[in-house]
Design a protein around this motif. Sequence first.
Motif, PDB file in Angstrom:
ATOM      1  N   MET A   1      63.697  55.678  35.272  1.00 17.17           N
ATOM      2  CA  MET A   1      64.993  56.305  34.943  1.00 17.17           C
ATOM      3  C   MET A   1      65.920  55.603  36.046  1.00 17.17           C
ATOM      4  O   MET A   1      65.629  55.199  37.212  1.00 17.17           O
ATOM      5  CB  MET A   1      64.641  57.841  35.933  1.00 17.17           C
ATOM      6  N   LYS A   2      67.078  55.478  35.810  1.00 17.35           N
ATOM      7  CA  LYS A   2      68.016  54.878  36.613  1.00 17.35           C
ATOM      8  C   LYS A   2      68.839  55.759  37.348  1.00 17.35           C
ATOM      9  O   LYS A   2      69.605  56.512  37.062  1.00 17.35           O
ATOM     10  CB  LYS A   2      69.368  54.367  35.430  1.00 17.35           C
ATOM     11  N   THR A   3      68.011  55.805  38.417  1.00 15.73           N
ATOM     12  CA  THR A   3      68.454  56.911  39.658  1.00 15.73           C
ATOM     13  C   THR A   3      69.851  56.474  40.222  1.00 15.73           C
ATOM     14  O   THR A   3      70.587  57.646  40.697  1.00 15.73           O
ATOM     15  CB  THR A   3      67.427  56.986  40.680  1.00 15.73           C
ATOM     16  N   ASP A   4      70.089  55.214  40.105  1.00 15.21           N
ATOM     17  CA  ASP A   4      71.726  55.075  40.968  1.00 15.21           C
ATOM     18  C   ASP A   4      72.670  55.695  40.143  1.00 15.21           C
ATOM     19  O   ASP A   4      73.441  56.380  40.675  1.00 15.21           O
ATOM     20  CB  ASP A   4      71.821  53.659  40.925  1.00 15.21           C
ATOM     21  N   ALA A   5      72.629  55.771  38.730  1.00 17.99           N
ATOM     22  CA  ALA A   5      73.590  56.405  38.046  1.00 17.99           C
ATOM     23  C   ALA A   5      73.471  57.879  38.201  1.00 17.99           C
ATOM     24  O   ALA A   5      74.785  58.579  38.239  1.00 17.99           O
ATOM     25  CB  ALA A   5      73.513  56.094  36.702  1.00 17.99           C
ATOM     26  N   ILE A   6      72.427  58.637  37.977  1.00 17.54           N
ATOM     27  CA  ILE A   6      72.337  59.889  37.989  1.00 17.54           C
ATOM     28  C   ILE A   6      72.606  60.564  39.408  1.00 17.54           C
ATOM     29  O   ILE A   6      73.481  61.486  39.721  1.00 17.54           O
ATOM     30  CB  ILE A   6      71.020  60.486  37.642  1.00 17.54           C
ATOM     31  N   PHE A   7      72.167  59.902  40.676  1.00 17.48           N
ATOM     32  CA  PHE A   7      72.747  60.375  41.865  1.00 17.48           C
ATOM     33  C   PHE A   7      74.083  60.105  42.105  1.00 17.48           C
ATOM     34  O   PHE A   7      74.790  60.708  42.844  1.00 17.48           O
ATOM     35  CB  PHE A   7      71.759  59.534  42.984  1.00 17.48           C
ATOM     36  N   TYR A   8      74.651  58.930  41.537  1.00 15.99           N
ATOM     37  CA  TYR A   8      76.117  58.805  41.741  1.00 15.99           C
ATOM     38  C   TYR A   8      77.017  59.980  41.123  1.00 15.99           C
ATOM     39  O   TYR A   8      77.725  60.612  41.631  1.00 15.99           O
ATOM     40  CB  TYR A   8      76.606  57.450  41.173  1.00 15.99           C
ATOM     41  N   GLU A   9      76.538  60.311  39.887  1.00 18.73           N
ATOM     42  CA  GLU A   9      77.089  61.460  39.213  1.00 18.73           C
ATOM     43  C   GLU A   9      76.929  62.784  40.097  1.00 18.73           C
ATOM     44  O   GLU A   9      77.763  63.629  40.169  1.00 18.73           O
ATOM     45  CB  GLU A   9      76.758  61.666  37.724  1.00 18.73           C
ATOM     46  N   GLU A  13      80.209  64.482  41.737  1.00 19.50           N
ATOM     47  CA  GLU A  13      80.642  66.161  41.001  1.00 19.50           C
ATOM     48  C   GLU A  13      80.224  67.141  42.177  1.00 19.50           C
ATOM     49  O   GLU A  13      80.928  68.117  42.300  1.00 19.50           O
ATOM     50  CB  GLU A  13      80.034  66.262  39.894  1.00 19.50           C
ATOM     51  N   LEU A  14      79.151  67.041  43.083  1.00 20.84           N
ATOM     52  CA  LEU A  14      78.596  68.062  43.713  1.00 20.84           C
ATOM     53  C   LEU A  14      78.024  67.691  45.279  1.00 20.84           C
ATOM     54  O   LEU A  14      77.107  67.367  45.516  1.00 20.84           O
ATOM     55  CB  LEU A  14      77.364  68.712  42.997  1.00 20.84           C
ATOM     56  N   PRO A  15      79.181  66.969  45.986  1.00 19.39           N
ATOM     57  CA  PRO A  15      78.974  66.545  47.149  1.00 19.39           C
ATOM     58  C   PRO A  15      78.343  67.231  48.239  1.00 19.39           C
ATOM     59  O   PRO A  15      77.572  66.737  49.106  1.00 19.39           O
ATOM     60  CB  PRO A  15      80.509  66.177  47.826  1.00 19.39           C
ATOM     61  N   ASN A  16      78.237  68.413  47.843  1.00 18.31           N
ATOM     62  CA  ASN A  16      77.450  69.474  49.075  1.00 18.31           C
ATOM     63  C   ASN A  16      75.962  69.140  48.841  1.00 18.31           C
ATOM     64  O   ASN A  16      75.221  69.278  49.862  1.00 18.31           O
ATOM     65  CB  ASN A  16      77.840  71.053  48.597  1.00 18.31           C
ATOM     66  N   ILE A  17      75.312  68.558  47.804  1.00 16.10           N
ATOM     67  CA  ILE A  17      74.059  68.288  47.638  1.00 16.10           C
ATOM     68  C   ILE A  17      73.569  67.251  48.710  1.00 16.10           C
ATOM     69  O   ILE A  17      72.767  67.243  49.203  1.00 16.10           O
ATOM     70  CB  ILE A  17      73.765  68.079  46.164  1.00 16.10           C
ATOM     71  N   TYR A  32      86.464  64.584  52.232  1.00 14.37           N
ATOM     72  CA  TYR A  32      85.605  63.384  51.874  1.00 14.37           C
ATOM     73  C   TYR A  32      86.155  63.041  50.299  1.00 14.37           C
ATOM     74  O   TYR A  32      86.158  63.965  49.550  1.00 14.37           O
ATOM     75  CB  TYR A  32      84.161  63.402  52.057  1.00 14.37           C
ATOM     76  N   GLU A  33      85.999  61.640  50.237  1.00 12.57           N
ATOM     77  CA  GLU A  33      86.246  61.131  49.060  1.00 12.57           C
ATOM     78  C   GLU A  33      84.979  60.175  48.823  1.00 12.57           C
ATOM     79  O   GLU A  33      84.706  59.395  49.442  1.00 12.57           O
ATOM     80  CB  GLU A  33      87.501  60.292  48.811  1.00 12.57           C
ATOM     81  N   PHE A  34      84.254  60.114  47.506  1.00 14.40           N
ATOM     82  CA  PHE A  34      83.072  59.668  47.325  1.00 14.40           C
ATOM     83  C   PHE A  34      83.628  58.353  46.319  1.00 14.40           C
ATOM     84  O   PHE A  34      83.904  58.795  45.200  1.00 14.40           O
ATOM     85  CB  PHE A  34      81.779  60.418  46.496  1.00 14.40           C
ATOM     86  N   THR A  35      82.967  57.374  46.610  1.00 15.31           N
ATOM     87  CA  THR A  35      83.262  56.126  45.792  1.00 15.31           C
ATOM     88  C   THR A  35      82.036  55.400  45.698  1.00 15.31           C
ATOM     89  O   THR A  35      81.041  55.452  46.704  1.00 15.31           O
ATOM     90  CB  THR A  35      84.796  55.389  46.346  1.00 15.31           C
ATOM     91  N   ALA A  36      82.061  54.001  45.027  1.00 19.32           N
ATOM     92  CA  ALA A  36      81.182  53.062  45.004  1.00 19.32           C
ATOM     93  C   ALA A  36      81.912  51.697  45.249  1.00 19.32           C
ATOM     94  O   ALA A  36      82.040  51.025  44.127  1.00 19.32           O
ATOM     95  CB  ALA A  36      80.348  53.142  43.775  1.00 19.32           C
ATOM     96  N   PRO A  37      82.299  51.217  46.377  1.00 23.76           N
ATOM     97  CA  PRO A  37      83.311  50.331  46.558  1.00 23.76           C
ATOM     98  C   PRO A  37      82.446  48.779  46.307  1.00 23.76           C
ATOM     99  O   PRO A  37      81.347  48.825  46.572  1.00 23.76           O
ATOM    100  CB  PRO A  37      83.440  50.360  48.207  1.00 23.76           C
TER     101      PRO A  37
END
Length: 280
Positions: A1-9, A13-17, A32-37
């Motif tokens: 499973m490509k965990t990086d992609a699913i956790f990024y999404e 979308e749901l930063p409270n998690i 907060y703003e979530f990015t992948a710099p």
Amino acid sequence: MKTDAIFYEIFKELPNIFFEIIGKPDTNTNIYEFTAPEIKQTSFRLDGLFAPVAEFTNEPLYFAEVQFYKDEQFYDRLFTSIFLYFTQYQPPNPDWFAIVIYDTRSNERSYPQRYRSLLEPHLRRFYLDELDNAPDDSLGIGIVRLVIESKNKAGEFAKNLIDKAKEELTDTLIQRKVLEFIETIVVYKFPNLSRKEIETMLNLNILKETRVYQEAKAEGREEGREEGREEGREEGKEEGKLETKLKMIPIFLELGLTVQQIAERLELDIEEVRKFLEDI
């Protein structure tokens, strides 16, 4: 499973998690703003970064890394990426935390002593298989636990999460996002099932062909192709062995062996030997 992609999404979308995982569920995620710099001129990229918006520069930075396999150089790359980020982006925030989310403690390498000064003030480690101690009524933690749930339990676990989401989430947009995430995680776990089969399993009909969905299916197809190539190679080997044995039949026949003796010597069915002799 490509965990990086699913956790990024999920975190996007749901930063409270994310903040629930690290034990700070009351954090105001709106600041907060979530990015992948991307770290330029190197091969480093951070999995994700929760950076406060401009009005809240006194709040800490959270570098989020998801690690589902043992990597002896993980901490070297992690801290190198963080300090390169500081060099290139010069954030004004006075404090920062490196949040590492493991699927299981066994996939963590031994912590390098050269980074011991960073351990207590900055590094926080969390293990998804140990989140059983979290409240049972936590929908967010349940979604994250679904990622590491075994296949034989994942379907039922996902359906329970779906029921919980429908019951607890009154905002239809958020509810839909949560349901789509649950379905997408199931797609990753069962890449060989069709979209219709997954929707039937979960009693839902909302799965979109999102980027994450497409990646999951592509991953499953590639695994299937690789299995097919492996099967083809095995079949080719067997065919090659059979062809070699058949070439030996005339030689053994000239040496005076009977059809039965030839079959026994070559470990072939006697009918195979007879058919070969009839065709030559």
